[in-house]
Design an enzyme around this catalytic site. Structure first.
Site, short mmCIF file in Angstrom:
data_model
loop_
_atom_site.label_atom_id
_atom_site.label_comp_id
_atom_site.label_asym_id
_atom_site.label_seq_id
_atom_site.Cartn_x
_atom_site.Cartn_y
_atom_site.Cartn_z
N GLU A 95 -0.67 -8.56 5.07
CA GLU A 95 -0.62 -9.29 6.81
C GLU A 95 -1.68 -8.43 7.17
OE1 GLU A 95 -0.56 -5.66 4.31
OE2 GLU A 95 -0.71 -4.46 6.17
N CYS B 284 1.09 -1.68 -0.28
CA CYS B 284 -0.18 0.33 0.26
C CYS B 284 1.02 0.97 0.47
CB CYS B 284 -1.14 0.02 1.51
SG CYS B 284 -2.30 0.74 0.78
N HIS C 115 -2.85 -5.63 1.79
CA HIS C 115 -2.83 -5.53 2.29
C HIS C 115 -2.68 -7.26 3.25
CE1 HIS C 115 -2.13 -1.77 3.66
NE2 HIS C 115 -4.10 -1.95 3.68
#
Lengths: 951, 300
Positions: B272, B140, B270
């Site tokens: 993560e 991002c 994302h």
């Protein structure tokens, strides 16, 4: 030397200019405009020329996207104007530019000022140009800027040295005191100022202006809920139902032995007191320190049951958002976060519920003195999401209610949820010699009068005069506070903490301890020229005050510095209960705690609530057209274009997305997040849901509030939560009650409704926030009581609302209703248990509790997520059954054919909603459903793939 | 042994090609390390560092969060020298998501790029990538920083010009947050060893400036080199311009790209934001395994 550069997006990327052109043509209806160009202008001072040149392509622009020039290329524009923020407004663009340059230079921060230049093409008349300017310039935050070059960006301030002592104040006559209130624009009334005068007569001196302003702030409705604390002298009811509810309140008071005066605050909080006294609220965490609703919970951290605190809080920023939607909504969520944050917890999720009038109406229908609804709703959404997204909390539910009454004033509610390990929180009473440290944002003039301004009557003039009362948020600064407070080492040094809501240093620090000596000269300033009064009362976003022991002060300051946070010692705790503020060597404020805490002169009111009106729903005659009308109802239609601009997944704890199913189109009814555990893992989740229907409340605030509580709880149960250890917090938002017995009756009836619901279901509101100024000229907001319900559970217990498979039986489990149109409590609680049991046994594939749009809305929304159709059981599902309100009930998609509740139909392969041959396709409904707000909140834009030529 | 396959068959008019690149020669580390150190900088406005650190810890790495301080000129100088020396001792540097500097002035990641253009940081970064076989990644806001520095797709920090790719404002004109489906286009990266080309992975996205733009010729070259890591696809698994699946209107539906040798990865999604029991109402496979894949690279 001031260097200037102009930066403009290349044609292909000039979306902002494109959307402004579209607004000018379609919303303002100015067809003569052919083209608009937007150019960002940067002025920079205190910078070497070589560095400035280097920054043009790296800081101010990007060569892939922008064109730059040293002079304004006006081309053949028919009109040119520039817009800049008012002096003193926080400008994130300029601030970031300055920080970027400093990172490169590693020297001092240069001064940066920005403006936006508008070039308008086409044969526009002066009048049309004025209209365009009015649309882009909101005078409370910005102004037209000069196109000329500037010699310097440095502002010279007159530095004041003293504050005025109001000589002769103690000798003013009643008439003169009354004039005093209006000439100083105070929020307090004549009784309060007389009360002040008698205090200073006792003190044998005249007050300073600082003291009067500070007292005015302290006693404002915003800070002290003066409306809610007004003593109710008498009540008169026309309905038996309200009388009975009131009798129940009186009985509860008796049972608790309460003798304090009756007031709205008492009605609003007595349920929690009662349930606590009867042992029903054993998990409530109570302390002298009031930060947010706090509950003790167990969190399963990788198999270990740990003691944690769960904090939640709701907050409105109605007045600021109405006049400056971006900053108002941004600081709404910013302020909501700081309450649980001041309780040393980590805020991980947020919800946003707003109220507006119809935003699809053309601009000509905008009321004089008001911003257009479309501008308010879109700019507020941009402001709230900008702040929430930057600070990094998952905004898991966003909804907007539409009711004409909100044209009086917008409703902007943020609700947040937070947690911390219990062992990270220390709470101690401050002692003589403790130190108060100010953390974070600096003080400027923009924060003056936030508290008193929002409590004052809102009239036509507000838009012009409130200029100094709006603030912008600075989310990255608040993020630093979040990080610091998550650090156990720092958190355990804090004995007590207060955030800077409205009221500034005087209130935020003033509330920390009874005796304080504040050194205003130490308070960090944004710029010079602030006098002692401004330093004392100007509120500031992103700022906290903490009390630490003197020996811990240095350590705490170091920890703050390691988080890139400014920390300053500004006050010392004293034994004597007086609030003393020193400035330039003088005591400019020296007031006894007892007097400040009196909250001013006691107010009195007689209340006579109006008769309860029927609130039945209008039922359509025809199934197909009824469904079409339903999906284009503003309160049912898709809000996805609004919701998806909010980051819903940061924190890696989002258990349910805002929109579910493979198509991501079924809205959830409760926000469910894992409790945020920094380094380890958990399967413990928090649930939060809201309830409220303005169309019921406007007819009967009593029923509206009762059902709001029930709706919020039902949404938790529908999402898989168990009906135990559920806690509530309320947002009240009402018209200005003035001295009118009937107007006062609305909040009273609502609070009685909410009280009965709390007592019936043994769930308590352990917090709340009231806003009693929802009036503009002669229009009022609908009587608003939004209930937020919170509980905890496990990831494995979650049930989601989208239909899972065709061929499943769908049933309605519905409570019995009493003669007042409310569910019978025994029947309702049994249903809660039944639904949970079915869920735990794996029998429920999807669940939804009908709300504003009844079963019809429930079925539609459940169908959209996976594109699964539905056929109603024609035997028992008449139009009334489908379209009517059905509060307290649950629509359940069963995993197997069992005999439960009423069979309302079956899920189908065919993507239609059908009843006895009457049929509408889901696609057709979806089209209308999504198109309703498309022009306000874009969701379905068409992107053409033109780039496949090379490969 | 490099194979480069383009699915021309699907490239009908108005359709975006699905890129495919498979190789069995992926960059490898020369020195093995059981628990590689990951340096995660936090800039004013960064907000994904906790999630990123946790994902790396779960993947077997040793993450360290480092706050860049800039209240004074001396704090900046200290931050720079401390970060450079920590970088010299790390195997991976990962730039997390967020809104550094509030995505201002008008465009994301400018604060981060200003920091990485500092001579000491730039040298340490090049040393890590060119001489120490290290890895770098960004999600991002981190991806925005990498692309604006040139680290993707060029593998080094350069002065970018108008022919470089970049990430800009979503065509819809606002932030977008939802689950998207991404298709793995290449395995030419140490970050992508736990997935197969053609796998479809669900991932949350949340950004206002995720629109990948680049000249056609460059995209062609990236595809041939296997530097296009992932593409946004629809329910049928096809790359698409439909805004409900390609949320920012990226050219060729590109979600993530790598440096030439795949050691630097930047992506918008994302990855993560993962964990048991999440996203229960949006079905799909959320496991891309990129953090453990990076650790595996050092486990030789």
């Amino acid at each position: 030397m001031v260097y200037r550069v102009y930066v403009e997006k290349k044609n292909e990327f000039a979306h902002e200019a494109g959307s402004l052109l579209s607004d000018i043509k379609n919303f303002l209806g100015i067809k003569s405009v052919e083209k608009v160009r937007l150019i960002n202008r940067y002025d920079v001072e205190n910078i070497e020329q070589a560095l400035f040149e280097k920054c043009i392509n790296t800081v101010f622009s990007e060569p892939q996207l922008d064109n730059t020039s040293k002079t304004l290329d006006k081309d053949a524009a028919n009109a040119v104007f520039a817009v800049e923020f008012l002096p003193g407004q926080f400008d994130q663009r300029a601030d970031s530019a300055s920080q970027c340059i400093q990172i490169i230079s590693q020297g001092d921060r240069p001064l940066v000022r920005t403006a936006k230049v508008y070039l308008v093409y086409g044969n526009v008349s002066d009048e049309e140009l004025a209209q365009i300017k009015k649309y882009v310039i909101n005078p409370v935050e910005s102004r037209e800027a000069s196109l000329d070059e500037v010699k310097t960006l440095v502002t010279e301030y007159d530095v004041p040295t003293t504050v005025e002592t109001l000589d002769g104040f103690t000798k003013l006559s009643e008439k003169e005191l009354s004039d005093f209130v209006s000439s100083y624009g105070l929020a307090m009334d004549l009784d309060d100022i007389k009360f002040c005068q008698s205090y200073f007569i006792k003190e044998q001196r005249d007050p300073t202006i600082t003291e009067i302003r500070m007292i005015d702030t302290y006693w404002s409705d915003h800070c002290r809920h003066t409306t809610f604390l007004t003593t109710i002298d008498s009540v008169k009811f026309e309905d038996e139902i309200l009388q009975k509810a009131y009798d129940r309140y009186i009985d509860t008071r008796k049972e608790l032995g309460r003798t304090k005066p009756q007031n709205l605050m008492d009605i609003g909080t007595i349920a929690a007191k009662y349930l606590k006294a009867t042992g029903k609220l054993s998990k409530l965490d109570e302390s002298e320190e009031i930060n947010a609703c706090t509950v003790k919970i167990k969190v399963d951290v990788e198999g270990e049951q740990q003691d944690w605190l769960l904090l939640f809080k709701n907050e409105t920023h109605n007045h600021p958002t109405e006049i400056e939607p971006f900053g108002g909504a941004a600081t709404c969520i910013g302020g909501a976060i700081r309450d649980p944050l001041s309780g040393r917890s980590y805020v991980y999720a947020a919800m946003r519920v707003t109220g507006a009038a119809d935003p699809t109406k053309p601009i000509e229908e905008t009321m004089e003195g008001k911003l257009p609804q479309k501008k308010i709703v879109t700019t507020a959404a941009a402001g709230y999401s900008s702040y929430g997204n930057q600070i990094g909390l998952a905004t898991g539910m966003v909804d907007e209610l539409y009711h004409d009454g909100y044209a009086a004033k917008r409703m902007e509610i943020g609700a947040v949820i937070a947690a911390a390990p219990a062992e990270n929180v220390r709470r101690e009473v401050p002692e003589d010699g403790d130190i108060v440290i100010l953390l974070g944002g600096r003080t400027g003039r923009d924060g003056c009068g936030g508290a008193t301004g929002s409590s004052k009557s809102h009239t036509l003039e507000s838009l012009e005069k409130s200029g100094a009362e709006v603030q912008k948020g600075n989310a990255p600064e608040e993020r630093k506070l979040q990080r610091l407070f998550r650090n156990k080492e720092a958190s355990l040094l804090i004995k007590r903490c207060n955030d800077f809501g409205a009221g500034g240093v005087s209130v935020a620090i003033g509330e920390l301890a009874d005796g304080l000596e504040i050194n205003l000269n130490a308070v960090p300033k944004k710029y010079d020229g602030l006098d002692g009064t401004e330093l004392a009362i100007s509120e500031s976003q992103e700022r906290m005050a903490v009390v630490v022991q003197a020996k811990d002060a240095e350590k705490f300051m170091q920890l703050a510095a390691s988080e890139n946070l400014e920390a300053t010692i500004v006050a010392t705790v004293k034994a004597e209960p007086r609030l003393v503020m020193k400035w330039n060597g003088k005591n400019i404020c020296d007031i006894s705690r007892e007097f400040l805490n009196s909250n001013g002169a006691e107010k009195h009111i007689d209340i006579a609530p109006a008769k309860v009106e029927e609130f039945a729903k209008c039922i359509p005659d025809d199934f197909v057209s009824g469904y079409k009308a339903l999906v284009s109802d503003l309160n049912v239609c898709s809000k996805q274009g609004l919701s998806e601009r909010f980051d819903s997944t940061i924190g890696a704890g989002t258990v349910v997305m805002p929109f579910g199913g493979k198509n991501q189109k079924t809205p959830i009814q409760a926000m469910i997040n894992k409790v945020s555990v920094e380094k380890q893992h958990t399967d413990t989740v928090s649930y939060m849901a809201w309830g409220y229907n303005p169309y019921i409340s406007e007819k009967s605030p009593y029923h509206g509030a009762y059902l709001a509580v029930l709706e919020s709880v039902c949404k938790l149960v529908a999402s898989g939560a168990c009906f135990e250890d559920v806690y509530l917090t309320f947002q009240e938002y009402f018209e200005k009650p003035k001295k009118d017995a009937a107007r006062w009756g609305k909040p009273m009836a609502a609070l009685l409704g909410a009280l009965e619901a709390q007592l019936d279901y043994e769930v308590a509101a352990i917090g709340g926030k009231d806003s009693m100024s929802g009036s503009f000229e002669n229009i009022d907001v609908p009587p608003t009581l939004v209930s937020f319900a919170v509980t905890t559970g496990k990831t494995s217990d979650v049930v989601t609302p989208e239909f899972k498979k065709a061929g499943h039986k769908v049933v309605l489990v519905c409570p019995q209703y009493n003669e007042n149109g409310l569910p019978v409590k025994e029947s309702q609680t049994k249903i809660f248990d039944d639904v949970t049991t079915l869920m735990r046994n794996g029998k429920v594939a999807a669940a939804y509790t009908p709300t504003y749009g009844g079963i019809a809305e429930a079925v539609l929304k459940m169908a959209l997520g996976n594109g699964i159709g539905f056929e109603y059981n024609a035997d028992n599902m008449c139009n009334k059954a489908i379209f009517d309100y059905c509060y307290g009930a649950f629509v359940l998609e069963l995993t197997e054919d069992m005999d439960v509740g009423i069979t309302i139909g079956y899920t189908t392969e065919e993507k239609c909603i059908v009843r006895a041959g009457e049929k509408i396709s889901l696609d057709e409904l979806l089209g209308v459903y999504e198109d309703k707000l498309e022009k306000v909140y874009p969701y379905n834009i068409k992107c053409e793939e033109k780039r496949n030529s090379c490969i | 042994m490099k194979k480069f396959i383009l699915i021309i068959s699907s490239a009908k008019k108005k359709e975006i090609p699905a890129f495919e690149y498979k190789t069995d020669k992926v960059a490898s580390a020369k020195i093995g390390i059981a628990k590689p150190k990951v340096l995660i900088p936090v800039f004013p406005g960064t907000n994904c560092e906790f999630d990123t650190a946790k994902a790396f810890a779960d993947g077997g790495a040793e993450p360290e969060i480092f706050v860049i301080r800039n209240l004074t000129a001396s704090a900046i100088q200290e931050s720079v020298s401390e970060f450079a020396s920590k970088l010299a001792k790390s195997q991976i540097v990962f730039i997390p998501g967020g809104f550094s500097g509030g995505d201002e002035p008008e465009g994301s990641a400018k604060f981060i790029t200003a920091f990485f253009r500092n001579a000491a940081i730039k040298d340490a970064t090049h040393e890590l990538l060119k001489n120490r076989d290290g890895l770098m990644g960004g999600i991002c806001n981190g991806f925005q920083a990498l692309i604006k520095l040139g680290l993707v797709p060029y593998g080094e920090i350069i002065d970018t010009d108008e022919n470089c790719p970049t990430l800009t404002f979503n065509t819809i004109g606002r932030h977008q947050s939802m689950i998207v489906r991404t298709r793995i286009c290449s395995n030419n990266s140490p970050w992508l060893q736990n997935v197969n080309v053609g796998d479809i992975i669900n991932v949350p996205i949340s950004h206002g400036e995720g629109r990948f733009v680049a000249p056609d010729a460059l995209i062609k070259k990236l595809a041939e080199n296997g530097q296009i890591a992932t593409q946004y696809v629809d329910l049928a698994g096809k790359p698409t311009a439909n805004v409900h699946f390609n949320p920012n209107d990226s050219y060729y539906a590109i979600e993530g790209i790598t440096s030439p040798d795949g050691r630097v990865l930047g992506k918008m999604g994302h990855s993560e934001r993962i964990g048991n029991g999440l996203y229960q109402n949006v079905p799909g496979n959320y496991t891309i395994g990129m953090f453990s894949s990076a650790v595996k690279y050092f486990n030789i």
